[in-house]
Write a protein that holds these residues in place. Structure first.
Motif, PDB file in Angstrom:
ATOM      1  N   ILE A 250      65.484  68.928  -8.748  1.00  0.00           N
ATOM      2  CA  ILE A 250      66.569  67.939  -8.696  1.00  0.00           C
ATOM      3  C   ILE A 250      66.049  66.620  -8.127  1.00  0.00           C
ATOM      4  O   ILE A 250      66.351  65.535  -8.652  1.00  0.00           O
ATOM      5  CB  ILE A 250      67.741  68.472  -7.848  1.00  0.00           C
ATOM      6  N   ASP A 251      65.225  66.711  -7.080  1.00  0.00           N
ATOM      7  CA  ASP A 251      64.703  65.501  -6.436  1.00  0.00           C
ATOM      8  C   ASP A 251      63.826  64.678  -7.381  1.00  0.00           C
ATOM      9  O   ASP A 251      63.803  63.449  -7.293  1.00  0.00           O
ATOM     10  CB  ASP A 251      63.889  65.876  -5.195  1.00  0.00           C
ATOM     11  N   ARG A 252      63.116  65.353  -8.277  1.00  0.00           N
ATOM     12  CA  ARG A 252      62.210  64.621  -9.152  1.00  0.00           C
ATOM     13  C   ARG A 252      62.875  64.215 -10.476  1.00  0.00           C
ATOM     14  O   ARG A 252      62.249  63.530 -11.285  1.00  0.00           O
ATOM     15  CB  ARG A 252      60.934  65.436  -9.411  1.00  0.00           C
ATOM     16  N   TYR A 253      64.118  64.598 -10.699  1.00  0.00           N
ATOM     17  CA  TYR A 253      64.785  64.359 -11.986  1.00  0.00           C
ATOM     18  C   TYR A 253      64.756  62.883 -12.386  1.00  0.00           C
ATOM     19  O   TYR A 253      64.422  62.540 -13.525  1.00  0.00           O
ATOM     20  CB  TYR A 253      66.231  64.856 -11.923  1.00  0.00           C
ATOM     21  N   TYR A 254      65.101  61.999 -11.487  1.00  0.00           N
ATOM     22  CA  TYR A 254      65.265  60.584 -11.846  1.00  0.00           C
ATOM     23  C   TYR A 254      63.939  59.846 -12.039  1.00  0.00           C
ATOM     24  O   TYR A 254      63.933  58.730 -12.557  1.00  0.00           O
ATOM     25  CB  TYR A 254      66.108  59.870 -10.787  1.00  0.00           C
ATOM     26  N   THR A 255      62.858  60.466 -11.637  1.00  0.00           N
ATOM     27  CA  THR A 255      61.553  59.802 -11.806  1.00  0.00           C
ATOM     28  C   THR A 255      60.792  60.360 -13.007  1.00  0.00           C
ATOM     29  O   THR A 255      59.660  59.926 -13.274  1.00  0.00           O
ATOM     30  CB  THR A 255      60.693  59.983 -10.541  1.00  0.00           C
ATOM     31  N   GLU A 258      62.339  61.740 -20.236  1.00  0.00           N
ATOM     32  CA  GLU A 258      63.422  62.564 -20.775  1.00  0.00           C
ATOM     33  C   GLU A 258      63.012  64.010 -21.073  1.00  0.00           C
ATOM     34  O   GLU A 258      63.763  64.946 -20.812  1.00  0.00           O
ATOM     35  CB  GLU A 258      63.959  61.922 -22.059  1.00  0.00           C
ATOM     36  N   ILE A 259      61.786  64.219 -21.591  1.00  0.00           N
ATOM     37  CA  ILE A 259      61.376  65.581 -21.921  1.00  0.00           C
ATOM     38  C   ILE A 259      61.372  66.470 -20.675  1.00  0.00           C
ATOM     39  O   ILE A 259      61.738  67.648 -20.729  1.00  0.00           O
ATOM     40  CB  ILE A 259      59.985  65.579 -22.611  1.00  0.00           C
ATOM     41  N   CYS A 260      60.992  65.906 -19.542  1.00  0.00           N
ATOM     42  CA  CYS A 260      60.995  66.667 -18.292  1.00  0.00           C
ATOM     43  C   CYS A 260      62.415  66.816 -17.733  1.00  0.00           C
ATOM     44  O   CYS A 260      62.757  67.856 -17.155  1.00  0.00           O
ATOM     45  CB  CYS A 260      60.095  65.995 -17.257  1.00  0.00           C
ATOM     46  N   PHE A 284      75.428  64.218 -16.325  1.00  0.00           N
ATOM     47  CA  PHE A 284      76.136  64.124 -17.614  1.00  0.00           C
ATOM     48  C   PHE A 284      76.760  62.735 -17.761  1.00  0.00           C
ATOM     49  O   PHE A 284      76.637  62.093 -18.807  1.00  0.00           O
ATOM     50  CB  PHE A 284      77.214  65.199 -17.717  1.00  0.00           C
ATOM     51  N   LYS A 285      77.415  62.281 -16.718  1.00  0.00           N
ATOM     52  CA  LYS A 285      78.093  60.975 -16.769  1.00  0.00           C
ATOM     53  C   LYS A 285      77.090  59.824 -16.871  1.00  0.00           C
ATOM     54  O   LYS A 285      77.370  58.797 -17.494  1.00  0.00           O
ATOM     55  CB  LYS A 285      78.965  60.797 -15.521  1.00  0.00           C
ATOM     56  N   GLU A 286      75.909  60.019 -16.279  1.00  0.00           N
ATOM     57  CA  GLU A 286      74.933  58.929 -16.235  1.00  0.00           C
ATOM     58  C   GLU A 286      74.056  58.858 -17.484  1.00  0.00           C
ATOM     59  O   GLU A 286      73.503  57.799 -17.793  1.00  0.00           O
ATOM     60  CB  GLU A 286      74.032  59.099 -15.003  1.00  0.00           C
ATOM     61  N   SER A 287      73.932  59.954 -18.196  1.00  0.00           N
ATOM     62  CA  SER A 287      73.015  59.973 -19.332  1.00  0.00           C
ATOM     63  C   SER A 287      73.546  59.140 -20.499  1.00  0.00           C
ATOM     64  O   SER A 287      74.744  59.170 -20.800  1.00  0.00           O
ATOM     65  CB  SER A 287      72.784  61.419 -19.805  1.00  0.00           C
ATOM     66  N   ASN A 288      72.648  58.424 -21.166  1.00  0.00           N
ATOM     67  CA  ASN A 288      73.010  57.642 -22.345  1.00  0.00           C
ATOM     68  C   ASN A 288      72.498  58.262 -23.637  1.00  0.00           C
ATOM     69  O   ASN A 288      72.677  57.696 -24.715  1.00  0.00           O
ATOM     70  CB  ASN A 288      72.427  56.217 -22.223  1.00  0.00           C
ATOM     71  N   ASN A 289      71.865  59.424 -23.521  1.00  0.00           N
ATOM     72  CA  ASN A 289      71.290  60.074 -24.695  1.00  0.00           C
ATOM     73  C   ASN A 289      72.202  61.204 -25.164  1.00  0.00           C
ATOM     74  O   ASN A 289      72.519  62.113 -24.394  1.00  0.00           O
ATOM     75  CB  ASN A 289      69.897  60.614 -24.358  1.00  0.00           C
ATOM     76  N   LYS A 294      74.469  66.701 -24.560  1.00  0.00           N
ATOM     77  CA  LYS A 294      74.866  67.992 -25.125  1.00  0.00           C
ATOM     78  C   LYS A 294      74.218  69.147 -24.349  1.00  0.00           C
ATOM     79  O   LYS A 294      74.875  70.144 -24.021  1.00  0.00           O
ATOM     80  CB  LYS A 294      74.453  68.047 -26.595  1.00  0.00           C
ATOM     81  N   ILE A 295      72.940  68.995 -24.027  1.00  0.00           N
ATOM     82  CA  ILE A 295      72.232  70.043 -23.282  1.00  0.00           C
ATOM     83  C   ILE A 295      72.811  70.192 -21.876  1.00  0.00           C
ATOM     84  O   ILE A 295      72.979  71.313 -21.368  1.00  0.00           O
ATOM     85  CB  ILE A 295      70.724  69.718 -23.232  1.00  0.00           C
TER      86      ILE A 295
END
Length: 337
Positions: A250-255, A258-260, A284-289, A294-295
């Motif tokens: 979770i901590d590394r998600y924003y860095t 997209e594949i990761c 979910f709310k923040e994603s633009n893809n 969907k995932i």
């Protein structure tokens, strides 16, 4: 005087006789393999000879074809070695390995693999350094499947990206080693290989074969420069259910790219710990893809009972395209406009 035409006519008659004998060979082998009737090796040889007229290279090729077909259809029996021994099929394949024809050599590699004959280490190894790329590849793959003596010795000589077909073949050979109880830990090759394509494949196989004791190697690969390697390591943490890594992911998600990020979502869904529902809602709310949304939505919906409630709450607050995504995730067979 025997003319070329005479030889050709004899050959054609032989081929026709052998082709017509296939149903009888299938019937004979089925009786040997799949009934309670006992046969001696001499009886098998005599019965086969009676069907084909002469036990020779051509008739043995057809015998091997029938056995391979049975094996490919997963028709199991403990009596395959009886037929193989009675008809001298090991010796027949050895002659094919020594043939000048590359096609015969390749057939021998593949037939030895399907029939699970691990008696050809020296023959296969001889071709593992062939100048012919196709022969070299078949030999090295066969060595992986058939050898009980350092079967992974050629992993460090992969010098190109693996194709999907390479991966399918290698997976088959690793499965065979697993069935024999010879599948070694793959962590060593994940650590030492310089080929990222091979590393990604081997990390995936660690998850597939549920190999333990590789946690530290997977954690090291989270710092790899190649995003494909990091993503596969993340997915395999999920496959092995190493859930103590959840907060770190979770901590590394924003860095991460997209594949990761997608790999992190899938792994959190696998963990299903109940600790990350708020995180899933946020991303979910923040994603633009669209595909990523969907995932994430699928992860929320399948995230225990609380996830189903959160999914419905989310649905009630959305409209337009985002609501369509949720509806599609909930009932994928219905098309929404």
């Amino acid at each position: 005087m025997i003319t070329i035409g005479t030889i050709r006519r004899r050959h054609n008659r032989l081929q026709k006789t052998l082709k017509n004998s296939v149903p009888e060979i299938v019937k004979l082998f089925s009786e040997i393999l799949f009934t309670e009737k006992d046969f001696t090796e001499q009886e098998i040889f005599s019965d086969f000879e009676e069907v084909v007229d002469e036990v020779n290279r051509e008739s043995l090729d057809i015998a091997v074809d029938v056995l391979v077909e049975f094996k490919n259809d997963h028709r199991e029996s403990e009596k395959y070695p009886l037929i193989i021994s009675a008809l001298g099929i090991v010796e027949h394949l050895e002659r094919k390995f020594d043939s000048r024809s590359n096609k015969e050599k390749i057939d021998a590699f593949q037939e030895a693999f399907v029939l699970d004959l691990n008696k050809f280490d020296s023959k296969v190894l001889r071709y593992a350094y062939s100048k012919n790329k196709v022969i070299r590849k078949e030999a090295r793959n066969s060595y992986l499947a058939l050898s009980s003596n350092d079967p992974y010795r050629f992993f460090d000589e992969f010098d190109r990206d693996l194709s999907k077909w390479d991966e399918i073949e290698l997976m088959q050979y690793l499965k065979l080693q697993k069935e024999r109880g010879n599948l070694e830990g793959l962590g060593k090759w994940i650590n030492y290989s310089k080929n990222d394509s091979l590393v990604v494949f081997l990390i995936k196989m660690v998850g597939y074969f549920n190999q333990k004791g590789i946690d530290e190697i997977l954690l090291e690969k989270l710092e790899d420069e190649n995003a494909l390697v990091r993503a596969e390591a993340i997915l395999t943490l999920g496959e092995l259910h190493i859930s103590e890594t959840e907060q770190d992911l979770i901590d590394r998600y924003y860095t991460e790219p997209e594949i990761c990020q997608v790999a992190i979502v899938k792994t959190i869904r696998k963990f299903n710990s109940g600790k990350s529902l708020m995180f899933l809602n946020e991303i979910f709310k923040e994603s633009n893809n669209t595909d990523t949304k969907k995932i994430i939505a699928e992860a929320i919906l399948n995230y225990s009972y609380e996830g189903k409630i959160a999914f419905q709450n989310l649905k009630s607050t959305l409209k337009g395209f985002e609501l369509t995504i949720l509806k599609h995730v909930e009932t994928p067979l219905i098309k929404y406009k």
